[in-house]
Design an enzyme around this catalytic site. Sequence first.
Site, PDB file in Angstrom:
ATOM      1  N   PRO A   2       0.885  -1.099   0.035  1.00 28.43           N
ATOM      2  CA  PRO A   2       0.066   0.115   0.033  1.00 28.43           C
ATOM      3  C   PRO A   2       0.780   1.391  -0.079  1.00 28.43           C
ATOM      4  CG  PRO A   2       0.166  -1.055   2.184  1.00 28.43           C
ATOM      5  CD  PRO A   2       0.776  -1.948   1.118  1.00 28.43           C
ATOM      6  N   GLU A   3       0.517   1.949  -0.941  1.00 31.56           N
ATOM      7  CA  GLU A   3       0.994   3.523  -0.724  1.00 31.56           C
ATOM      8  C   GLU A   3       0.158   4.462   0.059  1.00 31.56           C
ATOM      9  OE1 GLU A   3       3.797   5.004  -3.043  1.00 31.56           O
ATOM     10  OE2 GLU A   3       4.515   3.274  -3.904  1.00 31.56           O
ATOM     11  N   LYS A  61       2.716   6.744   5.459  1.00 30.34           N
ATOM     12  CA  LYS A  61       2.037   5.292   5.460  1.00 30.34           C
ATOM     13  C   LYS A  61       1.827   4.907   6.713  1.00 30.34           C
ATOM     14  CE  LYS A  61       5.089   4.283   1.901  1.00 30.34           C
ATOM     15  NZ  LYS A  61       5.537   3.226   0.992  1.00 30.34           N
ATOM     16  N   HIS A 119      -6.910 -15.858   6.840  1.00 27.08           N
ATOM     17  CA  HIS A 119      -5.868 -14.997   7.188  1.00 27.08           C
ATOM     18  C   HIS A 119      -6.087 -13.696   8.111  1.00 27.08           C
ATOM     19  CE1 HIS A 119      -4.269 -16.931   3.728  1.00 27.08           C
ATOM     20  NE2 HIS A 119      -5.112 -16.367   2.854  1.00 27.08           N
ATOM     21  N   ARG A 145       0.246 -12.356   4.169  1.00 26.77           N
ATOM     22  CA  ARG A 145       1.820 -12.557   4.103  1.00 26.77           C
ATOM     23  C   ARG A 145       2.309 -12.307   5.377  1.00 26.77           C
ATOM     24  NH1 ARG A 145       3.920 -10.121  -1.369  1.00 26.77           N
ATOM     25  NH2 ARG A 145       5.988 -11.418  -0.927  1.00 26.77           N
ATOM     26  N   ARG A 201      21.115  17.366   0.637  1.00 21.73           N
ATOM     27  CA  ARG A 201      21.475  16.011   0.500  1.00 21.73           C
ATOM     28  C   ARG A 201      22.644  15.709  -0.369  1.00 21.73           C
ATOM     29  NH1 ARG A 201      18.302  12.166   3.744  1.00 21.73           N
ATOM     30  NH2 ARG A 201      17.777  13.468   5.305  1.00 21.73           N
ATOM     31  N   ARG A 311      14.748  -2.932  -6.195  1.00 22.42           N
ATOM     32  CA  ARG A 311      13.476  -2.854  -6.589  1.00 22.42           C
ATOM     33  C   ARG A 311      13.594  -2.401  -7.924  1.00 22.42           C
ATOM     34  NH1 ARG A 311      10.288   0.615  -2.177  1.00 22.42           N
ATOM     35  NH2 ARG A 311      12.323   1.274  -2.076  1.00 22.42           N
TER      36      ARG A 311
END
Length: 328
Positions: A2-3, A61, A119, A145, A201, A311
């Site tokens: 989920p974002e 999140k 689940h 999961r 940065r 990723r």
Amino acid sequence: MPELPEVETVRDGLARHVTGRTVTGVEVLRDYSVRRHEGGPDSFRGQLVGQRVGAAVRRGKYLWLLLEDTSGTQDAPPGDVPDGAAPAGGHVTALMAHLGMSGQLLVRSGSAAVEKVPHLRVRLELSGLAGEDDAPRTLDFVDQRTFGHLSVTDLAPTPDGAPGGWGSPLAEIPEPAAHIARDLLDPALRRDELARAVRRRRTGIKRALLDQRLVSGVGNIYADEALWRAGLHYARPTDTLRLAEAHRVLDAAEEVMREALAQGGTSFDELYVNVNGQSGYFSRSLAVYGREGEACTRCGALVRRDEFMNRSSYTCPVCQKVPRNARW
Ligand SMILES: [Zn+2]
């Protein structure tokens, strides 16, 4: 995974369906799903039963329910709390929910509240509300999961004195989320400070966007979408960004998340009735993410995929030129 827009949809649904109710029972069906709770499942249950859900709050999140201790205090209407202050009388804690890869929070009432879906890891029983909506409900944490987890934690004051997150004026944040920066949808975010911090940065812009201590809530998908929209390559060194470019990519990230949120705004209610093990995460309309080999909708060049931090990064090779001194 989920974002932010999905998490916000869940938060909004919880705010509408759960707040004001008191936890009357807790069932932990799998201890592993409360592994981060200090004291284990018995302590988890003990710290929840009798608590009233005051608000559903989100930063990035991270999602939590504010819990008000109702033992020994008169019931006061939730509107009585002044901005930024804790409710009088009751100690406030938080139920933190990490959805992980596949976690869902399902609110159900009536006969659906009795049935146990596959689940199911943790179930909270919630009191009915006096008045129009009297039926008891259950709040189910379903997680195929099992990367997700729940815990009850203490709160700490926010360093800037602004609300801890979206959904409550309380200027406190759960201790496990205290290091998480504000997100791009947060009205208390200081956007100019963030843009300057990004430029200080010494890293690539995508790594900076994904750093939850700098800005929270931008995941891999929306980082790629924002960079495509801003016309910047993910390896662009942050210290070579002009201030306007830093703002452009932050604005783009906010935009793509707000658009996703607008598209997915009804999905919680669908989830609420449709609990047959579907993920509930809404389909996204994406320009580059997951579209390797397809034509860029702006210029027609073929979208490419690179390995990035275990990723993927998706870019248009024309709209997002590899910069000099790229920081991969
Ligand atoms: Zn293009």
